[in-house]
Design an enzyme around this catalytic site. Structure first.
Site, PDB file in Angstrom:
ATOM      1  N   HIS A 133      23.613  28.408  41.802  1.00  0.00           N
ATOM      2  CA  HIS A 133      24.052  29.776  42.105  1.00  0.00           C
ATOM      3  C   HIS A 133      24.847  30.319  40.920  1.00  0.00           C
ATOM      4  CE1 HIS A 133      24.760  32.955  45.088  1.00  0.00           C
ATOM      5  NE2 HIS A 133      25.965  33.085  44.549  1.00  0.00           N
ATOM      6  N   ASP A 164      27.055  33.421  39.647  1.00  0.00           N
ATOM      7  CA  ASP A 164      27.816  34.610  40.034  1.00  0.00           C
ATOM      8  C   ASP A 164      28.026  35.508  38.822  1.00  0.00           C
ATOM      9  OD1 ASP A 164      28.474  34.162  42.874  1.00  0.00           O
ATOM     10  OD2 ASP A 164      29.511  32.396  42.119  1.00  0.00           O
ATOM     11  N   MET A 210      29.576  38.945  37.559  1.00  0.00           N
ATOM     12  CA  MET A 210      30.562  39.966  37.935  1.00  0.00           C
ATOM     13  C   MET A 210      30.866  40.856  36.738  1.00  0.00           C
ATOM     14  SD  MET A 210      33.232  37.565  40.051  1.00  0.00           S
ATOM     15  CE  MET A 210      32.647  36.188  41.045  1.00  0.00           C
ATOM     16  N   HIS A 269      23.276  35.951  41.543  1.00  0.00           N
ATOM     17  CA  HIS A 269      23.959  36.871  42.463  1.00  0.00           C
ATOM     18  C   HIS A 269      24.660  37.952  41.642  1.00  0.00           C
ATOM     19  CE1 HIS A 269      27.401  37.304  45.662  1.00  0.00           C
ATOM     20  NE2 HIS A 269      26.680  38.399  45.551  1.00  0.00           N
ATOM     21  N   MET A 321      26.970  40.794  41.303  1.00  0.00           N
ATOM     22  CA  MET A 321      28.088  41.551  41.884  1.00  0.00           C
ATOM     23  C   MET A 321      28.477  42.619  40.874  1.00  0.00           C
ATOM     24  SD  MET A 321      30.237  38.427  43.645  1.00  0.00           S
ATOM     25  CE  MET A 321      29.544  37.111  42.650  1.00  0.00           C
ATOM     26  N   PHE A 373      36.252  36.320  43.429  1.00  0.00           N
ATOM     27  CA  PHE A 373      36.980  35.140  42.988  1.00  0.00           C
ATOM     28  C   PHE A 373      36.552  33.922  43.806  1.00  0.00           C
ATOM     29  CE2 PHE A 373      39.703  38.728  41.971  1.00  0.00           C
ATOM     30  CZ  PHE A 373      40.095  38.446  40.665  1.00  0.00           C
ATOM     31  N   ASP A 397      27.981  32.471  51.503  1.00  0.00           N
ATOM     32  CA  ASP A 397      28.794  32.192  50.318  1.00  0.00           C
ATOM     33  C   ASP A 397      30.247  32.570  50.599  1.00  0.00           C
ATOM     34  OD1 ASP A 397      29.895  31.867  47.814  1.00  0.00           O
ATOM     35  OD2 ASP A 397      28.670  33.395  46.833  1.00  0.00           O
ATOM     36  N   GLY A 398      31.152  31.601  50.397  1.00  0.00           N
ATOM     37  CA  GLY A 398      32.576  31.891  50.521  1.00  0.00           C
ATOM     38  C   GLY A 398      33.304  30.907  51.406  1.00  0.00           C
ATOM     39  N   SER A 412      33.947  25.545  44.483  1.00  0.00           N
ATOM     40  CA  SER A 412      35.087  24.646  44.272  1.00  0.00           C
ATOM     41  C   SER A 412      34.989  23.389  45.118  1.00  0.00           C
ATOM     42  CB  SER A 412      36.403  25.380  44.561  1.00  0.00           C
ATOM     43  OG  SER A 412      36.416  25.910  45.869  1.00  0.00           O
TER      44      SER A 412
END
Length: 222
Positions: free
Chosen positions: A41, A43, A45, A74, A76, A154, A183-184, A206
């Site tokens: 994945h 991210d 941003m 992804h 964002m 974040f 996700d999250g 994480s």
């Protein structure tokens, strides 16, 4: 590779490189692959759509050379249509954009079409305060729906339980082949909540990359 995306039957684990050690990114990706991850994945941003800046096209291009895992990108970012071509050509297999980054339903449809025109799988993501009904008109047009269970921007945030309740609402309306990703705040406990509600793909950053044993961390999500 694209057929593999659709026919996977078991839970898809997509470790987020946002939490990886960027000084040895290729090694980190190989390590999670050997530990059982099927996707990676990514991210992206822009510091506008979300209050953080991460990686861009050059990193995705480098990762494509370093792995044969599915690159789950992804976005964002604002104005996703401006960057679809670049991320597609860099080697993304799946490109997910945010419903909230689009002006209207026509805009959403245009972005989906652009992704498909480049031969990629298309995904739509929704933030915690977006109701599932907003994306119901697009469930037959995309390959993946990404439900955010934290505010995007974040890593390391706590799981928002109310957001997980969107999963069965989407599953009830979705075609059978649709991938419902979450996700999250995903860990060994929240993963079970999501899968029990109907999710079939989990993004964990994480929890995996900060663990002492990647294989044990991934197995605990299943």
């Amino acid at each position: 590779m694209y057929d593999r995306i659709r026919i996977m039957e078991k839970l898809i684990i997509s470790p987020s490189i946002l939490s990886a050690d960027f000084s040895k990114l290729a090694e980190e990706i190989t390590a999670v692959k050997n530990a059982g991850a099927q996707w990676i994945h990514i991210d992206v941003m822009d510091g506008h759509f979300v209050p953080n800046i991460t990686i861009g096209v050059p990193v995705v291009k480098s990762l494509r050379k370093a792995t044969d895992l599915i690159l789950d990108t992804h976005l964002m970012i604002e104005n996703p249509e401006k960057y679809i071509k670049s991320f597609a050509e860099a080697g993304s297999d799946i490109i997910t954009f945010h419903y909230e980054a689009c002006k209207d339903t026509e805009h959403v449809g245009n972005v989906i079409s652009m992704i498909k025109d480049f031969g990629k799988k298309a995904g739509i993501s929704i933030k915690p305060h977006t109701e599932p009904k907003e994306i119901f008109p697009f469930l037959s047009d995309v390959d993946l729906i990404l439900v955010m269970t934290v505010e995007p921007g974040f890593g390391g945030q706590e799981f928002m339980h109310d957001c997980a309740l969107k999963i069965p609402q989407i599953k009830e309306k979705a075609p059978e082949a649709l991938i419902i990703q979450v996700d999250g705040g995903i860990n060994n406990l929240t993963s079970k909540i999501c899968t029990s509600l109907g999710a079939n793909s989990l993004v964990a950053g994480s929890y995996i990359y900060k663990s002492a044993n990647y294989e044990k961390a991934i197995q605990s999500l299943l």
